[in-house]
Design a protein around this motif. Structure first.
Motif, short mmCIF file in Angstrom:
data_model
loop_
_atom_site.label_atom_id
_atom_site.label_comp_id
_atom_site.label_asym_id
_atom_site.label_seq_id
_atom_site.Cartn_x
_atom_site.Cartn_y
_atom_site.Cartn_z
N GLU A 17 1.10 -1.10 0.02
CA GLU A 17 0.03 0.15 -0.01
C GLU A 17 0.90 1.24 0.04
OE1 GLU A 17 -3.59 2.09 -0.04
OE2 GLU A 17 -3.26 0.00 -0.32
N LEU A 18 1.87 1.38 0.78
CA LEU A 18 2.85 2.28 0.76
C LEU A 18 3.49 2.55 -0.54
CD1 LEU A 18 4.55 1.76 4.38
CD2 LEU A 18 2.97 4.03 3.57
N ILE A 19 3.81 1.36 -1.13
CA ILE A 19 4.38 1.55 -2.48
C ILE A 19 3.54 2.28 -3.34
CG2 ILE A 19 5.49 0.29 -4.49
CD1 ILE A 19 6.61 -1.56 -2.41
N GLN A 20 2.17 1.71 -3.57
CA GLN A 20 1.08 1.88 -4.36
C GLN A 20 0.94 3.67 -4.18
OE1 GLN A 20 -2.11 -0.53 -4.12
NE2 GLN A 20 -1.07 -2.00 -5.42
N CYS A 21 0.74 4.23 -2.90
CA CYS A 21 0.70 5.47 -2.70
C CYS A 21 1.80 6.36 -2.92
CB CYS A 21 0.15 5.52 -1.19
SG CYS A 21 -1.40 4.71 -0.95
N GLY A 22 2.99 5.85 -3.27
CA GLY A 22 4.15 6.70 -3.52
C GLY A 22 4.76 7.12 -2.20
N LYS A 23 4.66 6.51 -1.26
CA LYS A 23 5.17 6.75 0.00
C LYS A 23 6.53 6.06 0.26
CE LYS A 23 1.49 9.13 1.52
NZ LYS A 23 1.60 10.40 1.63
N LEU A 24 6.68 5.22 -0.72
CA LEU A 24 8.15 4.51 -0.29
C LEU A 24 8.73 4.33 -1.86
CD1 LEU A 24 7.39 1.36 1.44
CD2 LEU A 24 8.60 3.30 2.46
N GLU A 25 10.13 4.82 -1.64
CA GLU A 25 10.81 4.84 -3.01
C GLU A 25 11.40 3.38 -3.08
OE1 GLU A 25 11.35 6.91 -5.54
OE2 GLU A 25 10.17 8.05 -4.71
N CYS A 26 10.94 2.55 -4.19
CA CYS A 26 11.39 1.48 -4.34
C CYS A 26 12.05 1.05 -5.71
CB CYS A 26 10.05 0.47 -4.31
SG CYS A 26 9.58 0.30 -2.54
N GLU A 27 12.76 2.20 -6.34
CA GLU A 27 13.32 1.80 -7.38
C GLU A 27 14.40 0.73 -7.42
OE1 GLU A 27 14.49 5.58 -9.51
OE2 GLU A 27 12.45 6.43 -8.95
#
Length: 91
Positions: A21-31
């Motif tokens: 959920e944090l990834i989808q909301c753009g709250k975590l950088e996961c590049e």
């Protein structure tokens, strides 16, 4: 320390829905996940100590919001059975 004890102490909670959920909301950088060329199947909240060890073994670890999340690339077996956990216990 044996593998089961290590996981009981240092692998805290399953967190897949939270991290996704944090990834989808753009709250975590996961590049870095995409650069690593691996597919994370599960996310687990882990202790600071285990996060360091997992990172040293090339595992995906996200550190943000005061948490350390391990991107587990295996599934369907107990965490203590993972190769990387065996490697850490063998040190």
């Amino acid at each position: 320390m044996d593998r089961e004890t290590l996981t009981k102490i240092h692998v805290l909670y399953p967190q897949s829905s939270v991290v996704e959920e944090l990834i989808q909301c753009g709250k975590l950088e996961c590049e870095s996940l995409y650069d690593a060329g691996c597919e994370v199947l599960e996310w687990w909240l882990v202790s600071d100590w285990l996060a360091v060890k997992l990172t040293e073994h090339g595992e995906v670890v996200i550190e943000d919001y005061g948490c350390r999340w391990w991107g587990r690339t295996t599934s369907g077996q107990a965490v203590y059975m993972d190769w990387v956990i065996a490697q850490i216990c063998g040190e």
